[in-house]
Design an enzyme around this catalytic site. Structure first.
Site, PDB file in Angstrom:
ATOM      1  N   THR A 128       7.153  -2.822  -5.108  1.00 13.89           N
ATOM      2  CA  THR A 128       8.220  -3.398  -5.929  1.00 13.89           C
ATOM      3  C   THR A 128       8.631  -2.432  -7.030  1.00 13.89           C
ATOM      4  OG1 THR A 128       7.332  -5.586  -5.450  1.00 13.89           O
ATOM      5  CG2 THR A 128       8.795  -5.404  -7.347  1.00 13.89           C
ATOM      6  N   LYS A 167      -1.441 -11.708   4.668  1.00 18.39           N
ATOM      7  CA  LYS A 167      -0.490 -11.063   3.788  1.00 18.39           C
ATOM      8  C   LYS A 167       0.933 -11.361   4.220  1.00 18.39           C
ATOM      9  CE  LYS A 167       0.468  -6.430   4.245  1.00 18.39           C
ATOM     10  NZ  LYS A 167       1.658  -6.330   5.073  1.00 18.39           N
ATOM     11  N   PHE A 208      -3.343   1.590  -1.945  1.00 15.69           N
ATOM     12  CA  PHE A 208      -4.396   1.043  -2.812  1.00 15.69           C
ATOM     13  C   PHE A 208      -4.256   1.548  -4.257  1.00 15.69           C
ATOM     14  CE2 PHE A 208      -7.059   0.783   1.310  1.00 15.69           C
ATOM     15  CZ  PHE A 208      -6.604  -0.490   1.574  1.00 15.69           C
ATOM     16  N   LYS A 260       3.173  -2.440  -6.488  1.00 15.06           N
ATOM     17  CA  LYS A 260       3.406  -0.998  -6.394  1.00 15.06           C
ATOM     18  C   LYS A 260       4.702  -0.703  -5.644  1.00 15.06           C
ATOM     19  CE  LYS A 260       0.434   0.911  -4.038  1.00 15.06           C
ATOM     20  NZ  LYS A 260      -0.905   1.071  -3.506  1.00 15.06           N
ATOM     21  N   ALA A 294      -5.199   3.695   3.766  1.00 16.51           N
ATOM     22  CA  ALA A 294      -5.561   4.521   2.618  1.00 16.51           C
ATOM     23  C   ALA A 294      -7.075   4.579   2.421  1.00 16.51           C
ATOM     24  CB  ALA A 294      -4.883   4.002   1.362  1.00 16.51           C
ATOM     25  N   PHE A 317       5.352 -10.088 -15.670  1.00 20.05           N
ATOM     26  CA  PHE A 317       5.233 -11.408 -15.056  1.00 20.05           C
ATOM     27  C   PHE A 317       5.518 -12.420 -16.154  1.00 20.05           C
ATOM     28  CE2 PHE A 317       2.904 -15.031 -13.173  1.00 20.05           C
ATOM     29  CZ  PHE A 317       3.430 -14.997 -11.892  1.00 20.05           C
ATOM     30  N   TRP A 332      11.477  -6.756 -10.961  1.00 21.31           N
ATOM     31  CA  TRP A 332      11.309  -7.879 -10.036  1.00 21.31           C
ATOM     32  C   TRP A 332      12.421  -8.906 -10.285  1.00 21.31           C
ATOM     33  CZ3 TRP A 332      10.684 -13.118  -9.946  1.00 21.31           C
ATOM     34  CH2 TRP A 332      10.233 -13.673  -8.744  1.00 21.31           C
ATOM     35  N   ARG A 353       5.964   3.939   2.929  1.00 16.63           N
ATOM     36  CA  ARG A 353       5.305   3.676   4.210  1.00 16.63           C
ATOM     37  C   ARG A 353       5.978   2.517   4.946  1.00 16.63           C
ATOM     38  NH1 ARG A 353      -0.310   2.358   1.874  1.00 16.63           N
ATOM     39  NH2 ARG A 353       1.100   1.591   0.273  1.00 16.63           N
TER      40      ARG A 353
END
Lengths: 559, 559
Positions: A76, A108, A304, A74, A276, A384, A412, A97
């Site tokens: 990215t 993470k 999220f 998201k 969130a 991807f 990406w 954010r």
């Protein structure tokens, strides 16, 4: 494969003063934090907003399908879209954010995008950044200390020590602090009671900073925080404790939005980062307004999936701030749709068109949900390298069958150049004024009916349920004048339901409201549905074990 | 009377880049934090130190008589002296501690000097400054989280949960956190145990940051921290938990010294601020070295009175860093000497020559003590408008009878111009190479003999005493290879003895060692003598209640 950090380090960033200058921000409104970060002065932003129109730039929300371990990208996509809009001649500013520090040491990695679509400097942003979260921690804990101090010195306000609802916070994953007994050790340490710590992003102070219009509004909201109740259940506020002024002083720098840049040198405000689930999950209103006053287009993001993040963006942030979004981007990946279609993470490499088709029900439901708010949506398929053409075709098909275009994006790998089609589609939605935004429910609905409305219309549950004690609590808040507030449902992010294992597009479930919390300063009522963790723990092998400085003083192991 | 903050706001500060430039620091070694604060790059400082000699500038320590509620003005005198040295043509750099945030909300005001002798910007310095203390808090608490996390996931290192000695920290006065029971609430939250929080300035991480020579030394020291013991009392270190690398990453910005300026525009490094009771109480070695490499004279400061602060400066900081101080300034005020002579604070306004004479025994003993370290001392009489000539004459007389000049200083009212005589006297002591510094005791003495040596030679006690269990603990540390460390005695700052009511120059007392703590990373053994508070509380009416932003966004109530 080149890592995110290697890509980021290969790019020569522009001095932040140049990024600000390109936006038209004068030098004396730029407060540098090192070479590549700056805070922008609020008084200049307010004056500029009055001159130029704080609602000028078109507002684009980036949200996503329900998150899976496969990753959706998201942030990215937000970065790639903003770079693509700039690349195609549209002056665009990001509003995102700030990431939380604590989780970086758990599992993470960073939260600054990936590949060629990143905001920078990623090491700083993911760690202390400009100190905003530390300031929030300090303001939150000052209030906590003042509560216990007030009780210790005689408790003139007659706080019921069993009904202190204000906990403490740390920006650290530390399960040992979830539940504690505090103030033991004798008279000098106060009255023993049970309490605990949440992670800083779960603090109401974070939500307040992110929903405030300006310093004065923030101080008023801080004063409105309900920290405890008396024996007869009258609320005690931060204002009653005279903590609001000192808290505002601690936050006076933190409330200024932070300017950084994408790897392509485009401007990005990173400001605030509430959870969130138990909070509303978007960057500050101040950053969003700053971006709109400075750019023709603004790309922002919610936490999220769209069931949690977008719903709260609309029903809490846009409602409170009077924002009217112009378009929504729903990010999906073939891999994540496959997981929604029942494929295990280990098997995602193999083509499975039917699994994509099964999982696409999740995407479709989010498309339908966004439409309920009157905002047009486009789907970004975040590419991807294992995605097959047949799999991608299924996503196009599912989206267009429900009135939304799906666009394959390669930001990406390619940066903004990989997302120009998405940029064109988003700009078209904005420029044709297709949006007719309205929140899901009105202020006048009862608190429980608001919860039930979200459960039925967004989560597609049969209905919400709550114990009589929860309903009685909601009734007391309505009687105390809090009935007009919107609600903030905290449930698992992995499913439309409150069961994280129910992927796809479940129906027929019930949403159980376990507990409700009043965030009177932030201006919403939290309804906790299922097990919600407000203080994460570290995993068996924390990422911290591999994080260190290399011989050149560069950080390794963080990303 | 004009307040400190009003004076500070009436002065136009120089852009910090100009302050750095005047010191010869190139622009690319300056990392701005706003307009008036900067961090200086370590690699440039190290290279410069190699070129110019890191031990170049003369090192002047400012210390004081035992503190009283009357106030002595140690920081004020440090600033005034540095301004006076610069005013008289001597290139001088200050090296001071950063103040702690938490206590600002209790009773104390700022810690940036006063009157015309201040460092600025005082609001920033007294609050979040450049985030160093927040980084220390985060690094400390990451280690704490990793300890409990390790135990939770199987405790492969066999940590005895009853022998975890690493607590948590917050930069907040919060008595409710002094003693807690943590990890309650069930299996997912770990193993319940007693624990607690100290204030951040009491963290060993703070002491480590302040004693480290560079990043690599800091990471090694972080690894050396002893956090717990096994059942058979073998120490467990931060390195065993693989926490040292991540902690160093969290501190990578904090270890860079902060450059600010005095109200007269002279350079000041403010960096680190460990407690002067359970830690060594002086600014970072890195800042002191930076100041010496950049200035011909360096004025630095130690915490509390000379019995605590100067002793630790000499025996811990100078010993570890191989620093050799050139001169000492002992700050005294007529009012504080009167209090040492038995006068109550309310009666300080009336002339009382005999009380000054009685109280001067405190000053005299500090003069004698400094001489034990081989460093020449001068007394600075920090002038207050109620001081009578006869009272001042008594101070001159007492000092010169013990071989030290006393010099009346008016830097509070006049800035550097009020302290030029002090500057001349200090420069003369430095330039005649009168110093022949040596620590009080050798490394080879036993730990208890070191404690006893400080008690007898500095505190002038009969001797130190300790329970057999404390002596046994010291013995175990000696056996484990920690016997060469210096000791850090934590006792009340108000008296040479461990009884805060014994003012003047008590003798015949005993120093009771209640508890000992190993700070293996910082490199000293703490001996706690009497009641020492490592987490302050807020008073009945906290300063926080009056702190707020005024209509212009300026902070009121903080100072």
């Amino acid at each position: 494969m080149t890592t995110d950090i290697a890509i980021a380090r290969s790019v020569a960033l522009r001095p932040i003063a140049r990024v600000a200058d390109a936006l038209g921000i004068p030098d004396d409104a730029v407060e540098p934090y090192g070479r590549f970060k700056a805070k922008i002065a609020l008084d200049w932003l307010e004056a500029h907003g009055r001159r130029e129109g704080a609602q000028r730039g078109r507002l684009v929300l980036v949200t996503a399908i329900n998150p899976t371990p496969a990753g959706e990208g998201k942030t990215t996509t937000s970065v790639g879209l903003a770079d693509a809009l700039n690349l195609t001649g549209r002056k665009t500013v990001l509003a995102l954010r700030e990431p939380s520090l604590g989780p970086c040491f758990g599992t993470k990695g960073g939260a600054t995008g990936g590949g060629r679509a990143q905001v920078a400097p990623m090491e700083d942003i993911n760690l202390h950044f400009t100190g905003d979260f530390h300031a929030i921690t300090a303001a939150h804990n000052l209030l906590a200390a003042m509560i216990d101090n007030h009780i210790h010195w005689g408790n003139a306000l007659q706080i019921d020590v069993r009904r202190v609802v204000w906990r403490r916070v740390l920006d650290m994953n530390d399960r040992a602090l979830r539940d504690i007994v505090q103030s033991i050790g004798g008279v000098a340490n106060g009255y023993p009671r049970e309490s605990g710590f949440d992670i800083t992003v779960a603090s109401e102070v974070m939500a307040i900073l992110c929903l405030s219009e300006n310093l004065a509004d923030m101080e008023r909201r801080l004063g409105d925080i309900v920290v405890a109740y008396t024996r007869d259940r009258s609320p005690i506020t931060a204002r009653d404790l005279k903590a609001d002024g000192a808290m505002a002083v601690l936050l006076a720098e933190a409330i200024k939005p932070n300017l950084v840049q994408t790897l392509e040198g485009n401007p990005a405000f990173l400001h605030g980062g509430p959870f969130a689930n138990i909070a509303h999950g978007c960057n500050s209103v101040i950053a969003t307004r700053a971006a709109r006053a400075l750019g023709d287009y603004v790309v922002t993001e919610a936490g999220f999936g769209a069931d949690l993040g977008a719903e709260k963006f609309f029903d809490i942030k846009c409602r409170q701030a009077g924002l009217s979004p112009d378009a929504v981007v729903i990010v999906a990946t073939v891999r994540a749709l496959k997981m929604n279609g029942g494929v295990a993470k280990a098997d995602l490499g193999a083509e499975d068109v039917e699994a994509v088709r099964r999982g696409a029900v999740n995407l479709v439901r989010h498309i339908e949900n966004i439409r309920q708010f009157g905002v047009p949506a486009v789907v970004a398929i975040n590419h991807f390298h294992t995605d097959s053409e047949a799999e991608i075709a299924v996503v196009h098909e599912a989206a267009s069958a429900h009135g939304a275009r799906a666009i394959l994006c390669r930001h990406w790998a390619e940066g903004g150049a990989g997302a120009t089609k998405l940029a064109d589609a988003v700009a078209e939605l904005c420029d044709t004024h297709a949006a007719n935004f309205a929140p899901l429910y009105g202020d006048e609905l009862s608190l429980f009916d608001k919860i039930d409305t979200v459960a039925r219309h967004i989560y597609r549950a049969e209905h919400a349920v709550a114990e009589p004690s929860v309903l009685a609590q909601l009734k007391r808040w309505e009687d105390a004048g809090y009935g007009h507030l919107p609600v903030c449902l905290a449930k698992t992010q992995y499913s439309f339901s409150s069961d994280p294992a129910l992927l796809g597009a479940p129906t027929g479930h019930i949403v159980p409201v376990r507990e409700v919390r009043l965030a009177a300063g932030a201006g919403f009522v939290v309804a906790i549905c299922g097990e919600i963790m407000t203080m994460p723990g570290l995993p068996r092998v924390p990422a911290a074990e591999a994080i260190r400085l290399d011989a050149d003083g560069l950080i390794e192991g963080l990303f």
